[in-house]
Motif scaffolding. Structure first.
Motif, PDB file in Angstrom:
ATOM      1  N   ALA A  75       6.377  10.851  -9.498  1.00 14.63           N
ATOM      2  CA  ALA A  75       6.931   9.790 -10.347  1.00 14.63           C
ATOM      3  C   ALA A  75       8.010   9.019  -9.595  1.00 14.63           C
ATOM      4  CB  ALA A  75       7.495  10.390 -11.638  1.00 14.63           C
ATOM      5  N   ALA A  76       8.838   9.738  -8.824  1.00 15.46           N
ATOM      6  CA  ALA A  76       9.881   9.089  -8.034  1.00 15.46           C
ATOM      7  C   ALA A  76       9.271   8.216  -6.940  1.00 15.46           C
ATOM      8  CB  ALA A  76      10.810  10.138  -7.435  1.00 15.46           C
ATOM      9  N   LEU A  77       8.168   8.660  -6.361  1.00 19.73           N
ATOM     10  CA  LEU A  77       7.467   7.873  -5.346  1.00 19.73           C
ATOM     11  C   LEU A  77       6.978   6.555  -5.941  1.00 19.73           C
ATOM     12  CD1 LEU A  77       6.037   7.570  -2.557  1.00 19.73           C
ATOM     13  CD2 LEU A  77       4.106   8.829  -3.575  1.00 19.73           C
ATOM     14  N   ALA A  78       6.374   6.612  -7.115  1.00 22.21           N
ATOM     15  CA  ALA A  78       5.897   5.396  -7.773  1.00 22.21           C
ATOM     16  C   ALA A  78       7.054   4.462  -8.098  1.00 22.21           C
ATOM     17  CB  ALA A  78       5.120   5.763  -9.032  1.00 22.21           C
ATOM     18  N   ALA A 107       0.834  -1.202   0.000  1.00 23.58           N
ATOM     19  CA  ALA A 107       0.000   0.000   0.000  1.00 23.58           C
ATOM     20  C   ALA A 107       0.868   1.251   0.000  1.00 23.58           C
ATOM     21  CB  ALA A 107      -0.921   0.015   1.213  1.00 23.58           C
ATOM     22  N   VAL A 108       0.335   2.311  -0.572  1.00 28.29           N
ATOM     23  CA  VAL A 108       0.951   3.635  -0.541  1.00 28.29           C
ATOM     24  C   VAL A 108      -0.019   4.571   0.155  1.00 28.29           C
ATOM     25  CG1 VAL A 108       1.772   5.583  -1.911  1.00 28.29           C
ATOM     26  CG2 VAL A 108       2.266   3.246  -2.649  1.00 28.29           C
ATOM     27  N   VAL A 109       0.495   5.325   1.122  1.00 32.04           N
ATOM     28  CA  VAL A 109      -0.335   6.285   1.852  1.00 32.04           C
ATOM     29  C   VAL A 109       0.341   7.644   1.769  1.00 32.04           C
ATOM     30  CG1 VAL A 109      -1.394   6.909   4.046  1.00 32.04           C
ATOM     31  CG2 VAL A 109      -1.127   4.484   3.444  1.00 32.04           C
ATOM     32  N   ALA A 133       0.218   8.655 -11.551  1.00 31.38           N
ATOM     33  CA  ALA A 133       1.545   8.052 -11.495  1.00 31.38           C
ATOM     34  C   ALA A 133       1.479   6.558 -11.194  1.00 31.38           C
ATOM     35  CB  ALA A 133       2.396   8.758 -10.437  1.00 31.38           C
ATOM     36  N   PHE A 134       0.478   6.135 -10.431  1.00 29.45           N
ATOM     37  CA  PHE A 134       0.351   4.726 -10.052  1.00 29.45           C
ATOM     38  C   PHE A 134      -0.638   3.964 -10.928  1.00 29.45           C
ATOM     39  CE2 PHE A 134       2.322   6.271  -6.173  1.00 29.45           C
ATOM     40  CZ  PHE A 134       3.126   5.197  -5.795  1.00 29.45           C
ATOM     41  N   ALA A 135      -1.180   4.606 -11.959  1.00 35.22           N
ATOM     42  CA  ALA A 135      -2.234   3.992 -12.758  1.00 35.22           C
ATOM     43  C   ALA A 135      -1.801   2.657 -13.364  1.00 35.22           C
ATOM     44  CB  ALA A 135      -2.689   4.950 -13.853  1.00 35.22           C
ATOM     45  N   ASP A 136      -0.656   2.622 -13.992  1.00 30.82           N
ATOM     46  CA  ASP A 136      -0.211   1.387 -14.644  1.00 30.82           C
ATOM     47  C   ASP A 136       0.021   0.272 -13.632  1.00 30.82           C
ATOM     48  OD1 ASP A 136      -0.341   2.594 -17.112  1.00 30.82           O
ATOM     49  OD2 ASP A 136       1.808   3.029 -17.222  1.00 30.82           O
ATOM     50  N   ALA A 137       0.675   0.602 -12.521  1.00 29.06           N
ATOM     51  CA  ALA A 137       0.963  -0.413 -11.505  1.00 29.06           C
ATOM     52  C   ALA A 137      -0.321  -0.970 -10.901  1.00 29.06           C
ATOM     53  CB  ALA A 137       1.851   0.181 -10.414  1.00 29.06           C
ATOM     54  N   LEU A 138      -1.313  -0.121 -10.674  1.00 33.65           N
ATOM     55  CA  LEU A 138      -2.579  -0.577 -10.110  1.00 33.65           C
ATOM     56  C   LEU A 138      -3.363  -1.417 -11.113  1.00 33.65           C
ATOM     57  CD1 LEU A 138      -3.657   2.694  -8.296  1.00 33.65           C
ATOM     58  CD2 LEU A 138      -3.366   0.481  -7.156  1.00 33.65           C
TER      59      LEU A 138
END
Length: 266
Positions: A84-87, A22-24, A138-143
């Protein structure tokens, strides 16, 4: 053949985030910190971020004894390069992401719209609405590339109704609710659920300090006007879990008695 009865293990498994990543955002205090703690206690690996590395480092250190690993990353959600760096850091650390909690946000000084400075209006909308969009994008692809995913956005009762003196915050949070519904429709085909929570008055550190609202010392009083960050975190954890498999596109109000959205009289 008789269908087997549900097991306690099965019920608990659906309700658990054990083994999830998870990312918060906004994880250094308040609802974000409580959410990170609830997730890590449940066995999820959690990436937390805020604008100041020392703040999230402190939280990661405090939560180090929990079953899930907590990784701290400095990131400003209004900065696309930071996001982007966070993702990238999340995927590098854990290989992907299952749950995204867009919690970073904040209000400003109470003032009617006609007295607001333009820059202040833009700042509040940027951190609350554009920040949510930036991180989700930024997280769309990973999700969407995973087997299933969940996004939980922090909205507000101010966004549900509008509150005098909180024009930009109310507008931004209303935008978060609308964005939540749109994404839920667009991402259902990828098996990604998108929901929002709309808290009323919650006794976060900032609210207690700025408004003098007392911290509740119990969860037993259903009539109280103020909730706790941990109570919001419990709702977020449910929405992120498989127990909420048929819940998407919703903004769930967590506010005590019905329609309580005005500042309590303290």
């Amino acid at each position: 053949m008789t269908e087997s009865l549900e097991t306690t293990e099965g019920v608990r498994s659906r309700s658990s985030l054990d083994g999830k990543t998870a990312v918060v955002t906004g994880g250094s205090s308040g609802i974000g910190r409580a959410t990170a703690e609830a997730f890590a206690a449940d066995g999820a690996d959690v990436v937390i971020c805020s604008r100041t590395q020392a703040d999230v480092d402190a939280v990661a250190d405090e939560l180090a004894g929990l079953p899930g690993e907590v990784v701290a990353v400095e990131a400003d959600v209004t900065d696309r390069e930071d996001v982007a760096a966070l993702a990238e850091a999340t995927v590098e650390a854990f290989g992907g992401v299952d749950v995204l909690v867009n919690n970073a946000g904040g209000g400003g000084a109470l003032a009617p719209l006609h007295e607001l400075d333009d820059a202040e209006f833009e700042r509040i909308v940027e951190v609350n609405l554009l920040g949510t969009y930036n991180v989700t994008s930024a997280f769309a692809d990973a999700l969407r590339d995973g087997e299933s995913g969940a996004v939980v956005n922090t909205a507000s009762m101010a966004g549900e109704y509008g509150v005098a003196g909180m024009g930009p915050y109310s507008a931004a949070k209303a935008g978060v609710v609308s964005l939540t519904r749109t994404l839920a429709a667009e991402w259902a085909d990828a098996n990604v659920r998108v929901n929002a929570v709309s808290p009323g008055f919650i006794a976060t550190e900032k609210v207690v300090e700025s408004m003098g609202i007392p911290r509740p010392d119990t969860r037993d009083d259903a009539a109280r006007e103020v909730g706790t960050p941990a109570e919001v975190a419990d709702l977020v954890r449910f929405l992120a879990s498989d127990a909420a498999s048929f819940v998407t596109g919703q903004s769930v109000r967590i506010t005590g008695p019905p329609n309580l959205y005005e500042a309590p009289d303290v």
